[in-house]
Design a protein around this motif. Structure first.
Motif, PDB file in Angstrom:
ATOM      1  N   PHE A  35       0.831  -1.195   0.000  1.00  0.00           N
ATOM      2  CA  PHE A  35       0.000   0.000   0.000  1.00  0.00           C
ATOM      3  C   PHE A  35       0.869   1.250   0.000  1.00  0.00           C
ATOM      4  N   GLU A  36       0.377   2.288  -0.670  1.00  0.00           N
ATOM      5  CA  GLU A  36       1.106   3.541  -0.799  1.00  0.00           C
ATOM      6  C   GLU A  36       0.999   4.381   0.461  1.00  0.00           C
ATOM      7  N   GLY A  37       2.124   4.938   0.872  1.00  0.00           N
ATOM      8  CA  GLY A  37       2.151   5.951   1.908  1.00  0.00           C
ATOM      9  C   GLY A  37       2.454   7.301   1.289  1.00  0.00           C
ATOM     10  N   PRO A  52     -10.089   5.351   1.144  1.00  0.00           N
ATOM     11  CA  PRO A  52      -9.511   4.004   1.261  1.00  0.00           C
ATOM     12  C   PRO A  52      -7.997   4.019   1.034  1.00  0.00           C
ATOM     13  N   LEU A  53      -7.349   2.949   1.443  1.00  0.00           N
ATOM     14  CA  LEU A  53      -5.936   2.765   1.147  1.00  0.00           C
ATOM     15  C   LEU A  53      -5.743   2.622  -0.357  1.00  0.00           C
ATOM     16  N   ARG A  54      -4.519   2.836  -0.830  1.00  0.00           N
ATOM     17  CA  ARG A  54      -4.222   2.753  -2.257  1.00  0.00           C
ATOM     18  C   ARG A  54      -3.156   1.692  -2.507  1.00  0.00           C
ATOM     19  N   THR A  55      -3.379   0.881  -3.496  1.00  0.00           N
ATOM     20  CA  THR A  55      -2.429  -0.169  -3.840  1.00  0.00           C
ATOM     21  C   THR A  55      -1.144   0.419  -4.410  1.00  0.00           C
ATOM     22  N   ARG A  56      -0.018  -0.049  -3.923  1.00  0.00           N
ATOM     23  CA  ARG A  56       1.276   0.249  -4.538  1.00  0.00           C
ATOM     24  C   ARG A  56       1.617  -0.833  -5.552  1.00  0.00           C
ATOM     25  N   SER A  57       1.558  -2.093  -5.108  1.00  0.00           N
ATOM     26  CA  SER A  57       1.896  -3.208  -5.991  1.00  0.00           C
ATOM     27  C   SER A  57       1.275  -4.492  -5.440  1.00  0.00           C
ATOM     28  N   PHE A  58       1.283  -5.514  -6.262  1.00  0.00           N
ATOM     29  CA  PHE A  58       0.771  -6.811  -5.824  1.00  0.00           C
ATOM     30  C   PHE A  58       1.297  -7.891  -6.754  1.00  0.00           C
ATOM     31  N   VAL A  98      -8.211   0.704  -2.771  1.00  0.00           N
ATOM     32  CA  VAL A  98      -8.439   0.855  -4.209  1.00  0.00           C
ATOM     33  C   VAL A  98      -7.224   0.340  -4.965  1.00  0.00           C
ATOM     34  N   GLY A  99      -7.427   0.083  -6.237  1.00  0.00           N
ATOM     35  CA  GLY A  99      -6.364  -0.484  -7.055  1.00  0.00           C
ATOM     36  C   GLY A  99      -5.300   0.529  -7.445  1.00  0.00           C
ATOM     37  N   ALA A 100      -4.316   0.036  -8.179  1.00  0.00           N
ATOM     38  CA  ALA A 100      -3.167   0.855  -8.552  1.00  0.00           C
ATOM     39  C   ALA A 100      -3.413   1.729  -9.772  1.00  0.00           C
ATOM     40  N   ALA A 101      -4.547   1.552 -10.439  1.00  0.00           N
ATOM     41  CA  ALA A 101      -4.778   2.269 -11.695  1.00  0.00           C
ATOM     42  C   ALA A 101      -4.903   3.774 -11.505  1.00  0.00           C
ATOM     43  N   HIS A 102      -5.168   4.224 -10.278  1.00  0.00           N
ATOM     44  CA  HIS A 102      -5.372   5.660 -10.040  1.00  0.00           C
ATOM     45  C   HIS A 102      -4.155   6.490 -10.421  1.00  0.00           C
ATOM     46  N   ARG A 103      -2.955   5.901 -10.403  1.00  0.00           N
ATOM     47  CA  ARG A 103      -1.748   6.680 -10.679  1.00  0.00           C
ATOM     48  C   ARG A 103      -1.268   6.538 -12.125  1.00  0.00           C
ATOM     49  N   MET A 104      -2.003   5.803 -12.959  1.00  0.00           N
ATOM     50  CA  MET A 104      -1.578   5.568 -14.331  1.00  0.00           C
ATOM     51  C   MET A 104      -2.407   6.440 -15.275  1.00  0.00           C
ATOM     52  N   GLU A 105      -1.765   7.395 -15.863  1.00  0.00           N
ATOM     53  CA  GLU A 105      -2.472   8.381 -16.672  1.00  0.00           C
ATOM     54  C   GLU A 105      -3.259   7.731 -17.799  1.00  0.00           C
TER      55      GLU A 105
END
Length: 241
Positions: free
Chosen positions: A84-86, A93-99, A213-220
């Motif tokens: 999870f991202e800090g 919600p928390l945000r996914t960094r990787s999985f 939430v998933g990691a897609a939020h940071r991918m333009e």
């Protein structure tokens, strides 16, 4: 490790407890081992101070192949990691960094067991030709050791997965460990004719595991142009418009 790591751990364990409760309500003859979240979700101390990562030790589910079957005959082992991202881990919600997730299915037939499906789910943000989220069939014979350990078996599986072409990357949703668990329950414990109680148990479990939430939020490229409204896999590749 981030000083708020214990808060994240609490959320992970709460979700896991909801999974265990949901399994029993949906199909009382099902089983999952180990049962304690402390035996499953292990802090990874190698990540930076901002993020929190858990290594997911093998979890073994005993499930029916179909919800209408009277007894379970399928053992599904899952392992992987989830981070999870800090640095602000108090936000919800928390945000996914990787999985990364690996899953192996083993069908028991009395004293014989077959490895009938295996896959791993990845997150690749930049590799050429790799969908950002994808599923890839791959043998997971090593997970049989966890099945044998947790259920006190001595099975030697017949491998039905290795002959399948391995380098096919099917675009998928974000299949982290909790996403895979949701899929398992939907595939094997739920049908259109399930009782309202079973459907309610599934929905409560699904909601409880949606604490991040998933990691897609940071991918333009997954948040721009038509991608958020289309959901076709053509947008799942780096550089896609």
């Amino acid at each position: 490790m981030n000083r708020n790591a214990s808060l994240v751990q609490q959320q992970v364990h709460t979700a896991w407890d909801a999974v265990r409760t949901g399994l029993q309500k949906m199909y009382p003859s099902s089983d999952v081992r180990p049962s304690s979240g402390y035996d499953i979700f292990e802090f990874d101390h190698t990540v930076g101070d901002d993020d929190v990562k858990f290594n997911v030790r093998p979890i073994v589910f005993m499930l029916p192949e179909r919800a209408a079957h009277s007894s379970p005959s399928l053992y599904v082992a899952v392992k992987g990691w989830l981070s999870f991202e800090g640095p602000d881990l108090r936000s919800k919600p928390l945000r996914t960094r990787s999985f990364g997730t690996e899953v192996g299915y083993f069908r028991s037939k009395r004293e014989v067991v077959e490895h009938v499906y295996g896959a791993h789910y990845d997150l690749d943000e930049a590799k050429t030709g790799h969908p950002v989220f994808h599923a890839q069939i791959s043998p997971q014979m090593d997970l049989l050791a966890s099945v044998n350990e947790q259920f006190r078996r001595e099975w030697i599986a017949q491998d039905r997965v290795t002959p399948i072409l391995p380098n096919v990357r099917t675009p998928s949703a974000q299949m982290d460990v909790f996403s895979v668990i949701t899929q398992l329950c939907a595939d094997h414990l739920l049908t259109e004719t399930s009782s309202p109680e079973v459907k309610q148990a599934f929905e409560k479990m699904r909601t409880a595991t949606a604490f991040f939430v998933g990691a897609a939020h940071r991918m333009e490229y997954l948040n721009a142009n038509i991608a958020p409204h289309c959901y076709r896999s053509t947008h799942w590749y780096s550089g896609a418009a």
